[in-house]
Design a protein around this motif. Structure first.
Motif, PDB file in Angstrom:
ATOM      1  N   SER A  78     -13.991  -3.791  -7.625  1.00 27.98           N
ATOM      2  CA  SER A  78     -13.641  -3.985  -5.996  1.00 27.98           C
ATOM      3  C   SER A  78     -12.079  -4.771  -6.664  1.00 27.98           C
ATOM      4  CB  SER A  78     -14.304  -4.733  -5.042  1.00 27.98           C
ATOM      5  OG  SER A  78     -14.799  -6.089  -5.818  1.00 27.98           O
ATOM      6  N   GLU A 101      -6.885   8.799  -9.411  1.00 31.15           N
ATOM      7  CA  GLU A 101      -6.838   9.326  -8.167  1.00 31.15           C
ATOM      8  C   GLU A 101      -7.795   7.672  -8.211  1.00 31.15           C
ATOM      9  OE1 GLU A 101      -7.929  13.712  -7.048  1.00 31.15           O
ATOM     10  OE2 GLU A 101      -9.350  12.325  -7.422  1.00 31.15           O
ATOM     11  N   PHE A 106      -5.991   0.693  -3.434  1.00 22.61           N
ATOM     12  CA  PHE A 106      -5.125   1.033  -2.146  1.00 22.61           C
ATOM     13  C   PHE A 106      -6.260   0.167  -1.310  1.00 22.61           C
ATOM     14  CE2 PHE A 106      -5.919   2.720   2.480  1.00 22.61           C
ATOM     15  CZ  PHE A 106      -4.368   3.080   2.699  1.00 22.61           C
ATOM     16  N   ARG A 107      -7.554   0.407  -1.936  1.00 28.90           N
ATOM     17  CA  ARG A 107      -7.904  -0.548  -0.867  1.00 28.90           C
ATOM     18  C   ARG A 107      -8.454  -2.115  -1.184  1.00 28.90           C
ATOM     19  NH1 ARG A 107     -13.480   4.292  -1.467  1.00 28.90           N
ATOM     20  NH2 ARG A 107     -15.442   2.384  -0.735  1.00 28.90           N
ATOM     21  N   PHE A 108      -8.640  -2.263  -2.693  1.00 32.42           N
ATOM     22  CA  PHE A 108      -9.411  -3.865  -2.500  1.00 32.42           C
ATOM     23  C   PHE A 108      -7.605  -4.500  -3.190  1.00 32.42           C
ATOM     24  CE2 PHE A 108     -12.884  -1.628  -2.973  1.00 32.42           C
ATOM     25  CZ  PHE A 108     -13.644  -1.403  -1.668  1.00 32.42           C
ATOM     26  N   MET A 159      -5.550   4.810  -7.596  1.00 36.50           N
ATOM     27  CA  MET A 159      -5.151   4.600  -6.328  1.00 36.50           C
ATOM     28  C   MET A 159      -6.133   4.458  -4.944  1.00 36.50           C
ATOM     29  SD  MET A 159      -2.375   8.178  -4.628  1.00 36.50           S
ATOM     30  CE  MET A 159      -3.128   9.021  -5.385  1.00 36.50           C
ATOM     31  N   GLN A 160      -7.415   5.268  -5.450  1.00 36.70           N
ATOM     32  CA  GLN A 160      -8.295   3.770  -4.322  1.00 36.70           C
ATOM     33  C   GLN A 160      -7.856   2.708  -4.425  1.00 36.70           C
ATOM     34  OE1 GLN A 160     -11.376   6.288  -5.169  1.00 36.70           O
ATOM     35  NE2 GLN A 160     -10.952   7.723  -3.512  1.00 36.70           N
ATOM     36  N   TYR A 195       1.015   8.493  -6.254  1.00 31.95           N
ATOM     37  CA  TYR A 195       0.784  10.391  -5.798  1.00 31.95           C
ATOM     38  C   TYR A 195       2.033  10.759  -6.558  1.00 31.95           C
ATOM     39  CZ  TYR A 195       1.276  14.371  -2.597  1.00 31.95           C
ATOM     40  OH  TYR A 195       0.962  15.872  -2.733  1.00 31.95           O
ATOM     41  N   LEU A 201       0.637   3.912  -2.944  1.00 33.61           N
ATOM     42  CA  LEU A 201       0.046   5.767  -2.470  1.00 33.61           C
ATOM     43  C   LEU A 201       1.573   6.311  -3.285  1.00 33.61           C
ATOM     44  CD1 LEU A 201      -1.208   5.401   0.778  1.00 33.61           C
ATOM     45  CD2 LEU A 201      -2.952   5.894  -1.687  1.00 33.61           C
ATOM     46  N   SER A 202       2.576   6.155  -2.974  1.00 36.65           N
ATOM     47  CA  SER A 202       3.805   6.234  -3.251  1.00 36.65           C
ATOM     48  C   SER A 202       3.894   6.700  -5.530  1.00 36.65           C
ATOM     49  CB  SER A 202       5.270   6.092  -2.747  1.00 36.65           C
ATOM     50  OG  SER A 202       5.105   6.114  -0.865  1.00 36.65           O
ATOM     51  N   ARG A 231       0.883  -1.724   0.109  1.00 40.70           N
ATOM     52  CA  ARG A 231      -0.163  -0.001   0.057  1.00 40.70           C
ATOM     53  C   ARG A 231       0.858   1.605  -0.105  1.00 40.70           C
ATOM     54  NH1 ARG A 231      -5.139  -1.594   4.245  1.00 40.70           N
ATOM     55  NH2 ARG A 231      -6.355  -2.442   2.222  1.00 40.70           N
TER      56      ARG A 231
END
Lengths: 646, 119
Positions: free
Chosen positions: A264, A211, A218-220, A214-215, A191, A187-188, A183
């Protein structure tokens, strides 16, 4: 609202108490664990309800919103306990018990890090999944899948999810840390991409996608990738086969990156690439090649292509880094890996099932049904960790200890003193490969040939030689039987890295590199304003560029000096199907003669092997090129077009 | 293909944040001498890390991801909320922002749970 709470909270208390009273007492060991967790959580619900009724700070008028939200959370918890945990306990069947025994054996074989057994139920309405909330660790299996071996490898994926939800057991911490690192990395990466996008002031749609990716990552997706990898490391190729099977049955677009119904799950192709990386790492390269070949076949049938943005969503480097982190995490948990030769009766059986699936036999279904029953019998009657096997002959057990590998088969069937070519064609798995490769290269024409030269021809000699080489290719195509099947793109002369990177737009099926300067070195022009120099092409760099082309380059002809190692590298990296390179110096005369005959022969429908041999002979020189092909490409069968006139 | 597993995992994370934020709100809305403010302190410590360059490894990063507040200025605003919580005397603006965040988390939990039920 206070009056409402005064009435509603006691009602929920009564419901929770009734649920507690309904927990059955006589259960198997796996369901006893689940029942105990339900009891614990119901007691927790009762404590929270009591707090909602009596906590003086929470009952103050200004905290009504917080009190209501807490009330709703408690109700959702109670719903979950009753609708998931207690429902599975109440509906337990004989099939559930058999699956529970199977999972017990899997836990033992792979040295599963959690001490308490997960429970299995066949109440799934859709596909395999696991309930991890409250550490229920309830694996749900669709009733239709329990009677076949083909999708049981998915159990290994589901067993990974509870590891990522476990809070305190120290043995699973490395795997959880791997998720955190993935994660962080995600993100790095995105971003930086996002900042770059903002700096360039490109279309807002790209910012939106970045975006969103990234979500989702990160989330799934990070979680899903790690669970896929856990499954590969612990059961082996059978899980990748099961993924292919599922995609063939359900997927329309394995490269989906714009819209998914729930966002997902990562794209199926990204998952497959990750699995292939992992199989390579643990020694299943042969199987990975077979799976990859079948996967390519599926992609061709689905007629879907990667769009350039797909690579931004699933950068190959990021996928590789995820695999690396996951491997470290699983290894640090001391799980038993499914490498070739690793013990494990159940996983051996699941891999054997996929081997049998691809064999030519009248009915795989009969074999599958019989062996599934035998597997369940074995798990029902053999104590976990026991060495006794019931229902199988000894030779079966021997073959099941190790997942079947192509090389093992090759050794069994190999003649006493074979040549390499004989081995290839007397091996039944190789026939399978031949069959696949035949399908792979029957792509839709026209095939674009892109000619790339490192120099426009600044020197006196090069002014003539580079155009001559290009002309030889052009004339060969013009004169071949299937000239309409080939399209010669505008050549890239004085090639720079930037120009090669942009070459994907021509969708080349064949990339032809011509040399630079008197020694025909494989190099690019580096244009720095007034100063123009040339830099050698690094194999890794070329592999990275080609791997990111949305359309696969099938053949790369490196008609330059000392290019054999580069050819080998890009084939080993599996970014092209085949590559031709020269081990030593190459003269212009030889290069031009070789090109003319090579493309003429390919255009006439000759195989790759025949074309290279004839082209080499035509040069009348001692210089001989090296032809490298992927494991799943048989150069004696590989053709761009079928022989004969239309 | 464990859709339920993925959604349940997310629900759990959202649930933890929601409890923490509501806990902090209850502490802050009470009288100043109403007792310890453990939740507010924990939340504040998490949020202030969003102003650093290492925000991606902060536990509060889920909030950034959830709200798509990747812009540096937006992250700095959340870090200021954290500073307000740690000061012990947060402004009404801090409380308003937390209430909005709590509402977003509640909505997201309901969405995730309804997706779980649909599966």
């Amino acid at each position: 609202m206070d009056v409402y709470f005064d009435k509603a909270i006691p009602q929920m208390v009564a419901r929770a108490r009734h649920a507690l009273d309904s927990v059955p007492s006589r259960l198997s060991s796996e369901l006893t664990v689940l029942a105990q967790k339900c009891v614990t959580e119901l007691n927790s619900v009762l404590i929270k309800l009591d707090r909602l009724a009596t906590d003086s700070r929470l009952c103050e008028p200004q905290n009504r919103e917080e009190r209501l939200r807490e009330f709703q959370r408690v109700v959702r918890d109670l719903d979950y306990i009753q609708n998931v945990g207690l429902a599975a306990i109440e509906r337990v069947s004989d099939h559930d018990q058999r699956l529970n025994h199977l999972v017990q054996h899997i836990r033992e074989e792979i040295s599963y890090p959690l001490p308490l057994p997960p429970a299995v139920t066949t109440i799934s309405r859709d596909y395999f999944y696991v309930h991890t909330r409250f550490n229920f660790n309830l694996v749900c299996v669709p009733p239709g899948e329990k009677g076949s071996l083909l999708h049981l490898p998915d159990l290994y994926h589901e067993l990974a999810h509870p590891l990522l939800r476990e809070r305190n057991i120290s043995r699973v911490q490395p795997f959880k840390q791997a998720l955190t690192k993935v994660r962080d990395l995600v993100l790095s990466h995105f971003y930086v991409e996002l900042q770059e996008q903002e700096r360039q002031r490109g279309p807002d749609v790209f910012k939106f996608y970045l975006e969103r990716w990234m979500q989702s990552w990160f989330r799934f997706w990070s979680v899903e990738f790690l669970c896929d990898l856990f499954a590969i490391y612990t059961v082996g190729p059978a899980f990748a086969w099961a993924h292919l099977h599922l995609c063939a049955k359900r997927t329309n677009d394995p490269f989906e990156f714009r819209e998914t119904p729930r966002d997902s799950h990562p794209a199926d192709d990204a998952r497959m690439q990750l699995m292939l990386f992992a199989l390579d790492r643990i020694g299943f390269t042969d199987e990975a090649n077979l799976i990859d070949a079948r996967w390519q076949e599926l992609l061709i049938t689905l007629s879907t292509n990667k769009e350039p943005e797909y690579r931004r969503c699933y950068p190959r480097d990021l996928i590789a880094a995820v695999e690396n982190l996951a491997f470290q995490g699983v290894a640090a948990m001391n799980c038993s890996f499914a490498g070739p030769g690793a013990p494990g009766y159940v996983r051996g059986m699941l891999n054997k099932a996929w081997y049998e699936f691809w064999q030519e036999r009248p009915s795989y279904g009969d074999w599958d049904k019989e062996q599934t029953e035998l597997l369940y019998q074995y798990c029902d009657t053999t104590p976990v960790g026991g060495a006794v096997k019931v229902g199988f002959q000894s030779e079966d057990k021997e073959s099941l200890v190790t997942p079947i590998r192509k090389t093992d088969l090759a050794e069994r069937r190999r003649p006493q003193s074979p040549t390499e070519a004989e081995v290839t064609f007397e091996n039944p798995t190789a026939e399978l490969i031949t069959d696949i490769s035949t399908n792979i290269n029957h792509l839709s024409p026209p095939f674009t040939i892109l000619f790339v030269a490192g120099d426009r021809g600044g020197g006196q000699r090069n002014q003539i030689q580079i155009p001559r080489e290009f002309d030889s290719v052009k004339e060969a195509i013009r004169g071949c039987d299937h000239r309409e099947a080939f399209n010669l793109a505008n050549p890239i002369l004085a090639a720079t890295h930037q120009k090669l990177v942009a070459a994907y737009r021509d969708r080349p099926a064949i990339l032809h590199f011509a040399g630079h300067g008197d020694d025909r070195s494989l190099s690019f022009i580096s244009d720095q304003g007034l100063l123009v120099s040339h830099t050698p092409v690094i194999a890794e760099q070329l592999a990275t560029i080609l791997s990111n082309f949305p359309d696969r380059v099938h053949l790369c002809v490196l008609n330059t000096c000392d290019s054999a190692t580069v050819a080998q590298h890009i084939v080993n990296a599996r970014v092209v199907d085949a590559a031709i390179g020269w081990p030593a110096k190459l003269s212009d005369t030889v290069a031009i003669a070789f090109s003319r005959v090579l493309y003429g022969s390919l255009g006439d429908g000759l195989t790759l092997s025949q074309s290279v041999t004839l082209a080499t002979q035509s040069c009348g020189s001692d210089e001989k090129p090296h032809l490298h092909t992927n494991m799943d490409v048989n150069p004696n069968a590989f053709t761009f077009v079928k022989r004969g006139k239309h | 293909m464990s859709e339920v597993g993925l959604q349940a995992g997310l629900y759990e994370e959202l649930h933890e944040y929601a409890e923490l934020i509501d806990g902090a709100l209850v502490e802050l809305k009470g009288s100043a001498d109403a007792g310890p403010k453990h939740c507010a302190e924990e939340l504040g410590a998490m949020l202030v890390k969003l102003k650093t360059d290492e925000w991606q490894v902060s536990p509060a990063r889920l909030i950034v991801v959830l709200l798509s507040d990747f812009n540096r200025l937006r992250r700095l605003e959340w870090a200021k909320v954290g500073e307000g919580l740690l000061s012990g005397h947060p402004s009404s603006d801090v409380i308003t922002r937390l209430e909005r965040l709590a509402a977003v988390l509640e909505l997201e939990q309901v969405n995730v749970m309804s997706r779980l039920k649909d599966l």
